[in-house]
Design a protein around this motif. Structure first.
Motif, PDB file in Angstrom:
ATOM      1  N   LYS A  13      -4.892   4.433 -13.702  1.00  0.00           N
ATOM      2  CA  LYS A  13      -3.608   5.209 -12.708  1.00  0.00           C
ATOM      3  C   LYS A  13      -3.406   4.823 -11.339  1.00  0.00           C
ATOM      4  CE  LYS A  13      -1.402   9.993 -13.416  1.00  0.00           C
ATOM      5  NZ  LYS A  13      -1.734  10.546 -13.366  1.00  0.00           N
ATOM      6  N   SER A  14      -2.262   4.668 -11.262  1.00  0.00           N
ATOM      7  CA  SER A  14      -2.090   4.154 -10.120  1.00  0.00           C
ATOM      8  C   SER A  14      -2.597   2.822  -9.211  1.00  0.00           C
ATOM      9  CB  SER A  14      -1.178   5.317  -8.798  1.00  0.00           C
ATOM     10  OG  SER A  14      -0.865   6.038  -9.923  1.00  0.00           O
ATOM     11  N   ARG A  15      -3.491   1.939  -9.934  1.00  0.00           N
ATOM     12  CA  ARG A  15      -4.482   1.206  -9.585  1.00  0.00           C
ATOM     13  C   ARG A  15      -5.422   1.301  -8.490  1.00  0.00           C
ATOM     14  NH1 ARG A  15      -1.924  -3.460 -10.813  1.00  0.00           N
ATOM     15  NH2 ARG A  15       0.046  -3.007 -12.083  1.00  0.00           N
ATOM     16  N   MET A  16      -5.838   2.350  -8.556  1.00  0.00           N
ATOM     17  CA  MET A  16      -6.346   3.552  -7.239  1.00  0.00           C
ATOM     18  C   MET A  16      -7.642   4.009  -8.158  1.00  0.00           C
ATOM     19  SD  MET A  16      -4.459   4.433  -4.167  1.00  0.00           S
ATOM     20  CE  MET A  16      -5.485   5.543  -3.333  1.00  0.00           C
ATOM     21  N   VAL A  17      -8.990   3.542  -7.779  1.00  0.00           N
ATOM     22  CA  VAL A  17     -10.115   4.529  -8.635  1.00  0.00           C
ATOM     23  C   VAL A  17     -11.253   4.974  -7.242  1.00  0.00           C
ATOM     24  CG1 VAL A  17     -11.021   2.306  -8.949  1.00  0.00           C
ATOM     25  CG2 VAL A  17     -12.266   4.724 -10.279  1.00  0.00           C
ATOM     26  N   GLY A  18     -11.523   5.904  -6.987  1.00  0.00           N
ATOM     27  CA  GLY A  18     -12.044   6.147  -5.501  1.00  0.00           C
ATOM     28  C   GLY A  18     -11.262   5.433  -4.423  1.00  0.00           C
ATOM     29  N   LYS A  19     -11.632   4.712  -3.840  1.00  0.00           N
ATOM     30  CA  LYS A  19     -11.408   4.027  -2.672  1.00  0.00           C
ATOM     31  C   LYS A  19     -11.208   1.955  -2.630  1.00  0.00           C
ATOM     32  CE  LYS A  19     -14.026   6.938   1.125  1.00  0.00           C
ATOM     33  NZ  LYS A  19     -14.551   6.959   2.028  1.00  0.00           N
ATOM     34  N   LEU A  20     -10.895   1.972  -3.731  1.00  0.00           N
ATOM     35  CA  LEU A  20     -10.346   0.877  -4.108  1.00  0.00           C
ATOM     36  C   LEU A  20      -8.757   1.096  -4.531  1.00  0.00           C
ATOM     37  CD1 LEU A  20     -13.743  -0.329  -7.078  1.00  0.00           C
ATOM     38  CD2 LEU A  20     -12.984  -0.781  -4.003  1.00  0.00           C
ATOM     39  N   ILE A  21      -8.306   0.254  -4.132  1.00  0.00           N
ATOM     40  CA  ILE A  21      -7.180  -0.393  -4.574  1.00  0.00           C
ATOM     41  C   ILE A  21      -6.772  -2.127  -5.728  1.00  0.00           C
ATOM     42  CG2 ILE A  21      -4.640  -0.733  -3.706  1.00  0.00           C
ATOM     43  CD1 ILE A  21      -5.814   0.648  -1.600  1.00  0.00           C
ATOM     44  N   MET A  22      -6.573  -1.388  -5.850  1.00  0.00           N
ATOM     45  CA  MET A  22      -6.699  -3.101  -7.334  1.00  0.00           C
ATOM     46  C   MET A  22      -5.710  -4.373  -7.168  1.00  0.00           C
ATOM     47  SD  MET A  22      -9.720  -1.790  -8.240  1.00  0.00           S
ATOM     48  CE  MET A  22      -9.948  -3.106  -9.361  1.00  0.00           C
ATOM     49  N   GLY A  23      -5.802  -5.099  -7.425  1.00  0.00           N
ATOM     50  CA  GLY A  23      -4.910  -6.278  -7.828  1.00  0.00           C
ATOM     51  C   GLY A  23      -5.377  -7.265  -8.786  1.00  0.00           C
TER      52      GLY A  23
ATOM     53  N   ILE B 142       1.134  -1.104  -0.236  1.00  0.00           N
ATOM     54  CA  ILE B 142      -0.293  -0.208   0.018  1.00  0.00           C
ATOM     55  C   ILE B 142       1.268   0.861   0.247  1.00  0.00           C
ATOM     56  CG2 ILE B 142      -0.082  -0.023   2.271  1.00  0.00           C
ATOM     57  CD1 ILE B 142      -3.031   0.910   0.143  1.00  0.00           C
ATOM     58  N   ASP B 143       2.319   1.031   0.848  1.00  0.00           N
ATOM     59  CA  ASP B 143       3.301   2.346   1.386  1.00  0.00           C
ATOM     60  C   ASP B 143       3.632   2.621  -0.811  1.00  0.00           C
ATOM     61  OD1 ASP B 143       2.594   3.114   3.508  1.00  0.00           O
ATOM     62  OD2 ASP B 143       3.867   2.057   4.247  1.00  0.00           O
ATOM     63  N   GLU B 144       3.952   1.942  -1.493  1.00  0.00           N
ATOM     64  CA  GLU B 144       4.611   1.079  -2.869  1.00  0.00           C
ATOM     65  C   GLU B 144       3.015   2.272  -3.994  1.00  0.00           C
ATOM     66  OE1 GLU B 144       7.256  -0.917  -4.203  1.00  0.00           O
ATOM     67  OE2 GLU B 144       5.685  -2.611  -3.395  1.00  0.00           O
TER      68      GLU B 144
ATOM     69  N   GLU C 160      -3.285   8.065   7.155  1.00  0.00           N
ATOM     70  CA  GLU C 160      -4.768   7.539   7.612  1.00  0.00           C
ATOM     71  C   GLU C 160      -5.785   6.898   7.098  1.00  0.00           C
ATOM     72  OE1 GLU C 160      -8.628   9.500   9.960  1.00  0.00           O
ATOM     73  OE2 GLU C 160      -6.878  11.080   8.723  1.00  0.00           O
ATOM     74  N   PHE C 161      -5.401   7.147   6.045  1.00  0.00           N
ATOM     75  CA  PHE C 161      -6.478   6.405   4.089  1.00  0.00           C
ATOM     76  C   PHE C 161      -5.950   5.283   4.112  1.00  0.00           C
ATOM     77  CE2 PHE C 161      -6.223   5.272   0.100  1.00  0.00           C
ATOM     78  CZ  PHE C 161      -8.053   5.561  -0.322  1.00  0.00           C
ATOM     79  N   ARG C 162      -4.750   4.872   4.001  1.00  0.00           N
ATOM     80  CA  ARG C 162      -4.070   3.932   3.749  1.00  0.00           C
ATOM     81  C   ARG C 162      -4.315   2.828   4.990  1.00  0.00           C
ATOM     82  NH1 ARG C 162       2.379   5.783   2.883  1.00  0.00           N
ATOM     83  NH2 ARG C 162       2.135   7.650   1.379  1.00  0.00           N
ATOM     84  N   ASP C 163      -4.232   3.629   6.401  1.00  0.00           N
ATOM     85  CA  ASP C 163      -4.994   1.923   7.338  1.00  0.00           C
ATOM     86  C   ASP C 163      -6.454   1.751   7.367  1.00  0.00           C
ATOM     87  OD1 ASP C 163      -1.814   1.913   8.237  1.00  0.00           O
ATOM     88  OD2 ASP C 163      -2.569   4.206  10.138  1.00  0.00           O
ATOM     89  N   LYS C 164      -6.800   2.845   7.249  1.00  0.00           N
ATOM     90  CA  LYS C 164      -8.731   3.273   6.735  1.00  0.00           C
ATOM     91  C   LYS C 164      -8.751   1.711   5.921  1.00  0.00           C
ATOM     92  CE  LYS C 164     -12.208   5.711   6.553  1.00  0.00           C
ATOM     93  NZ  LYS C 164     -13.534   6.995   6.820  1.00  0.00           N
ATOM     94  N   THR C 165      -8.185   1.648   4.681  1.00  0.00           N
ATOM     95  CA  THR C 165      -8.842   0.658   4.183  1.00  0.00           C
ATOM     96  C   THR C 165      -8.919  -0.737   4.411  1.00  0.00           C
ATOM     97  OG1 THR C 165      -6.623   0.881   2.690  1.00  0.00           O
ATOM     98  CG2 THR C 165      -7.779   1.893   1.975  1.00  0.00           C
ATOM     99  N   GLY C 166      -6.910  -0.771   5.068  1.00  0.00           N
ATOM    100  CA  GLY C 166      -7.206  -2.601   5.756  1.00  0.00           C
ATOM    101  C   GLY C 166      -6.415  -3.049   4.649  1.00  0.00           C
TER     102      GLY C 166
END
Length: 325
Positions: free
Chosen positions: A144-154, A18-20, A28-34
């Motif tokens: 872009k950057s694998r993020m859309v809204g609050k979704l982080i894509m794998g 998540i840091d990359e 705070e945002f990173r921690d909140k996503t889990g």
């Protein structure tokens, strides 16, 4: 009964933290996503992953590629090439020369649509015996950057062989709810109305939220309610009640929405795929079958149990289907 006779997955060995990914987002945002990390495939194309998963599913089903009547691909991310059938390449790579093929596009709920289509093909046509549904996701050219809204894509791949004479993994009832008014909440702005030319904004070439106000007023307030509603409809269409559901599989959207939806069903998190979310991310249309496979592999699903799968495709479509292990 109609069901899944073979399951295949492609799970990348590498991941991104998540840091990359969320370099510009607050701690705070990173921690909140889990989300701690997401699956990442640096070498194979999306189609390569779908082919790998399909070969595994075919082997588990104890069939040959020539036994396949139909191939359905349900990829949500941009395929290897634009205006190109992924399923055609899959047929070629597998040597499934007897199969016809087509692609289904329903964003991240596409795999459920693929299962629905496969079941109805088998019910309607006595000459259809075997359907291969496959999908995979590769996000670099889509988000872009694998993020859309609050979704982080794998990234990953998954495939299922569906046949009429299955001895388990039965496909029961399903349901879908469509709210077309949300069609402009998120999209990639390049198309015939905005052709790709040199002076396009870079953002136009990526899928992103394009109408935050509508998302806030028309989608977010009803999101949990519609996930619950479509799930209950699928259960009722299976001639079951919520008490008959032993597990729920939900997209890896992060902890907040995941927990809210499970609370609406009064489903304990240990009876879901929650344990995998933090190291997987949202793998789009791959999510449901990937997590069904993992839960079977880890001994969490028992024969005869009922599993409710729920997804949402941007546009927006809420989808659900029930499997009996």
């Amino acid at each position: 009964m109609i069901g899944i006779t073979g399951i295949g997955v492609y799970i990348p060995e590498q991941s991104l933290t998540i840091d990359e990914i969320a370099v510009q987002m607050s701690i705070e945002f990173r921690d909140k996503t889990g989300i701690k990390s997401v699956l990442y495939e640096p070498k194979l194309s999306a189609t390569d992953m779908a082919v790998h998963a399909s070969k595994m599913a075919i082997e588990e089903a104890k069939i040959t590629p020539m036994d396949i009547d139909w191939i359905i691909n349900t990829q949500a991310s941009i395929p290897d090439y634009l205006t190109w059938q992924v399923s055609a390449k899959v047929q070629d790579e597998l040597g499934a020369n007897n199969a016809c093929f087509f692609d289904v596009y329903q964003n991240c709920s596409g795999f459920i649509m693929g299962l629905i289509t496969a079941k109805n093909f088998l019910l309607a046509d006595e000459h259809t015996n075997t359907v291969l549904v496959n999908t995979s996701e590769k996000w670099d050219a889509t988000i872009k950057s694998r993020m859309v809204g609050k979704l982080i894509m794998g990234e990953a791949g998954a495939a299922a062989v569906i046949q009429s004479d299955s001895t388990g993994n039965y496909i029961l009832g399903y349901s879908q709810i469509g709210h077309g008014l949300l069609n402009d909440v998120a999209k990639m702005n390049i198309g015939t109305l905005n052709p790709p030319i040199d002076d396009n904004q870079e953002e136009d070439y990526y899928y992103h939220v394009t109408n935050y106000e509508k998302a806030k007023t028309d989608m977010i307030p009803v999101n949990v309610e519609l996930f619950h509603k479509v799930g209950i409809q699928a259960i009722e269409n299976s001639n079951l009640s919520i008490e008959d559901i032993d597990h729920i599989i939900f997209p890896g959207v992060g902890f907040g929405l995941f927990q809210k939806v499970m609370e609406s069903f009064d489903m304990p998190l240990e009876k879901t795929n929650f344990r995998y979310v933090s190291t997987t991310g949202d793998t789009g249309s791959v999510d449901l079958l990937l997590n069904y496979y993992r839960m079977m592999r880890d001994g969490l699903l028992k024969q005869g149990e009922h599993v409710l799968m729920i997804a949402q495709g941007a546009g927006a479509t809420w989808s659900a289907i029930v499997l009996q292990v």
